[in-house]
Scaffold this motif. Structure first.
Motif, short mmCIF file in Angstrom:
data_model
loop_
_atom_site.label_atom_id
_atom_site.label_comp_id
_atom_site.label_asym_id
_atom_site.label_seq_id
_atom_site.Cartn_x
_atom_site.Cartn_y
_atom_site.Cartn_z
N GLY A 59 -26.99 -19.18 -11.20
CA GLY A 59 -26.47 -19.77 -12.44
C GLY A 59 -26.40 -18.73 -13.54
O GLY A 59 -25.43 -18.66 -14.29
N MET A 60 -27.44 -17.88 -13.64
CA MET A 60 -27.43 -16.84 -14.67
C MET A 60 -26.31 -15.84 -14.42
O MET A 60 -25.76 -15.26 -15.36
CB MET A 60 -28.78 -16.13 -14.75
CG MET A 60 -29.85 -16.90 -15.53
SD MET A 60 -29.29 -17.65 -17.10
CE MET A 60 -28.84 -16.20 -18.05
N ASN A 91 -31.62 -28.12 -21.27
CA ASN A 91 -32.82 -28.00 -20.43
C ASN A 91 -33.91 -27.32 -21.27
O ASN A 91 -33.69 -26.20 -21.73
CB ASN A 91 -32.47 -27.14 -19.21
CG ASN A 91 -33.58 -27.03 -18.21
OD1 ASN A 91 -34.64 -27.61 -18.37
ND2 ASN A 91 -33.35 -26.24 -17.17
N ASP A 111 -22.51 -25.23 -20.21
CA ASP A 111 -23.41 -25.24 -19.06
C ASP A 111 -23.69 -26.71 -18.77
O ASP A 111 -24.38 -27.38 -19.54
CB ASP A 111 -24.69 -24.46 -19.37
CG ASP A 111 -25.63 -24.40 -18.17
OD1 ASP A 111 -25.52 -25.27 -17.28
OD2 ASP A 111 -26.47 -23.48 -18.12
N SER A 158 -25.55 -23.92 -12.70
CA SER A 158 -26.48 -23.36 -11.74
C SER A 158 -26.38 -24.26 -10.51
O SER A 158 -26.95 -25.36 -10.49
CB SER A 158 -27.92 -23.38 -12.26
OG SER A 158 -28.78 -23.07 -11.19
N THR A 176 -27.71 -23.73 -7.84
CA THR A 176 -29.05 -23.72 -7.25
C THR A 176 -29.67 -25.11 -7.37
O THR A 176 -30.50 -25.49 -6.55
CB THR A 176 -29.94 -22.75 -8.07
OG1 THR A 176 -29.26 -21.51 -8.21
CG2 THR A 176 -31.28 -22.53 -7.44
N LYS A 177 -29.25 -25.84 -8.38
CA LYS A 177 -29.86 -27.14 -8.69
C LYS A 177 -29.15 -28.24 -7.91
O LYS A 177 -29.11 -28.19 -6.71
CB LYS A 177 -29.81 -27.37 -10.20
CG LYS A 177 -30.25 -26.14 -11.04
CD LYS A 177 -31.73 -25.85 -10.95
CE LYS A 177 -32.12 -24.52 -11.57
NZ LYS A 177 -31.72 -24.36 -12.97
C1 LIG Z 1 -31.50 -23.18 -13.72
C2 LIG Z 1 -30.52 -23.15 -14.81
C3 LIG Z 1 -29.77 -21.99 -15.08
C4 LIG Z 1 -29.93 -20.72 -14.30
O1 LIG Z 1 -29.61 -20.88 -12.96
P1 LIG Z 1 -30.16 -19.89 -11.80
O2 LIG Z 1 -29.45 -20.37 -10.60
O3 LIG Z 1 -31.65 -20.09 -11.77
O4 LIG Z 1 -29.80 -18.51 -12.23
C5 LIG Z 1 -28.85 -22.04 -16.09
N1 LIG Z 1 -28.69 -23.15 -16.84
C6 LIG Z 1 -29.41 -24.27 -16.63
C7 LIG Z 1 -29.18 -25.46 -17.49
C8 LIG Z 1 -30.35 -24.30 -15.61
O5 LIG Z 1 -31.08 -25.42 -15.41
#
Ligand SMILES: *Cc1c(COP(=O)(O)O)cnc(C)c1O
Length: 384
Positions: A79-80, A152, A174, A196, A198-199
């Motif tokens: 996400g970053m 967040n 975001d 992200s 990842t979430k």
């Molecule tokens: C986790 C998150 C990020 C960063 O994502 P990564 O995959 O950890 O780099 C960015 N924005 C929000 C709102 C997040 O919850």
């Protein structure tokens, strides 16, 4: 000579596979120098070198773009990676950015400590003050208005219609905590949406992945920068992302329904001082949230009475909720920012970001509602 394993050839399948293809290759062989030269010059090429593009990675980006109603998508290693690509791909020395004070912690660091090193000026406004954000972007030429909604971990909601109509040259959101089934920023006139993945999008805690989506010309411009930045997504993580998207609707529906019930339950507890959840009637963001979101999201934050000590005792007594710094997966996760993700900040810095030292963030998983409530009951009674 090492043995040469058989290579997968891209012959057309005679039957339709149910799972998408995974292409872990880092490069493709061309049949002629002309063919290699043609691919090297092609924008968004997906069959030349994986840092520039890869079919599995592109399939995930395309799927998210479609969910967002966007023309094009671009993946990154996290996400970053997507957030950095937007900010550093667009902004140059002398440019002005407007953003909110309450943001994901690494995004705050990017705006507070990296942007100034490159002569990019950043104005911070409270997330709950959408008119203030829009006014700051109108007060002087603004390259980028970047918001995160819900934010967040404090879950402020920014009015997307107002941001979409702002005077900033580019607007970006975001949207990680909502996701494309809960809110569609592109439809509100926003230029770029970032996640992200990842979430919740990949959704199984087995991929570290980011994605952005928007108009094709803008995304292609960011792709140019991204190939240099080098935060390209792994084909394997993108493949897990594609797998995750298949169940996104079911997971999100379930998590949002449980989260809303948990938030409502927490709001009735005398041992809870504050509950943050956009769809709670007592939330200051309730009106905007109901207008732009189809559900309140899977994240709930709350502050038990007793502050820092009560929060540490509460999170330490939970069995169902695991102490881990992520969200959007199948397991309910709990984070106490003041002792975990934001422990390196001073209490003053946390206060400036609107982060109470007793705040607990819950990412609701797929467990039964009763199991999560019983767990929280145990945690809260340990604190009193
Ligand atoms: C986790 C998150 C990020 C960063 O994502 P990564 O995959 O950890 O780099 C960015 N924005 C929000 C709102 C997040 O919850």
């Amino acid at each position: 000579m090492p043995p040469t394993p058989p290579r997968a050839t891209p012959s057309p399948p005679t039957t339709e596979p149910l799972a998408p293809a995974l292409f872990p290759t880092s490069a493709y062989a061309a049949s002629t120098p002309n063919e290699a030269a043609r691919r090297a010059r092609k924008p968004r090429v997906a069959d030349f070198y994986t840092r520039l593009g890869n079919p599995t990675v592109q399939a995930f980006a395309d799927a998210v773009a479609e969910l967002e109603g966007a023309e094009a998508g671009l993946c990154s290693a996290s996400g970053m990676g997507a957030v950095s690509t937007v900010v550093l791909g667009l902004c140059s020395q002398g440019d002005h950015i407007v953003t909110q004070r309450q943001l994901f912690s690494s995004t705050t660091q990017l705006f507070e400590s990296v942007c100034p090193r490159f002569g990019i000026e950043v104005t911070f406004v409270d997330a709950g003050d959408t008119p203030g954000l829009v006014a700051a972007a109108a007060a002087r030429p603004t390259k980028l208005l970047f918001v995160e909604t819900p934010a967040n971990p404090t879950l402020e909601v920014v009015d997307l219609d107002a941001v979409g109509a702002s005077a900033a040259e580019v607007t970006a959101v975001d949207s990680t905590l909502a996701g494309p089934l809960v809110q569609r920023p592109i439809g509100a006139g926003i230029d770029l949406v970032v996640h992200s993945a990842t979430k919740s999008l990949a959704g199984h805690n087995d991929a570290t992945l980011g994605v952005l989506a928007g108009e094709k010309t803008l995304v292609n411009e960011l792709w140019q920068y991204a190939t240099i930045h080098g935060a390209c997504a792994s084909p394997y993580d993108s493949w897990n992302g594609l797998r995750g998207l298949k169940t996104l609707e079911l997971r999100v529906e379930r998590q949002c329904a449980t989260a809303e019930a948990v938030a409502g339950w927490l709001a009735t507890r005398p041992d809870v001082a504050t509950v943050h959840y956009p769809f709670l009637a007592c939330s200051p963001h309730h009106g905007v949230a109901r207008r732009q979101m189809t559900a309140g999201g899977g994240t709930v934050s709350f502050v038990p009475r007793g502050g820092f000590d009560a929060a540490v005792s509460c999170v330490g007594s939970l069995d169902v909720a695991l102490l881990a710094p992520s969200l959007g997966g199948p397991e309910t996760l709990v984070n106490h920012p003041a002792s975990m993700t934001h422990a390196s900040l001073t209490p003053e810095q946390r206060a400036a970001a609107g982060l109470d030292d007793g705040l607990i963030r819950l990412s609701i998983g797929l467990e039964p509602l009763e199991a999560i409530i019983a767990d929280l009951e145990r945690g809260l009674s340990s604190a009193t």
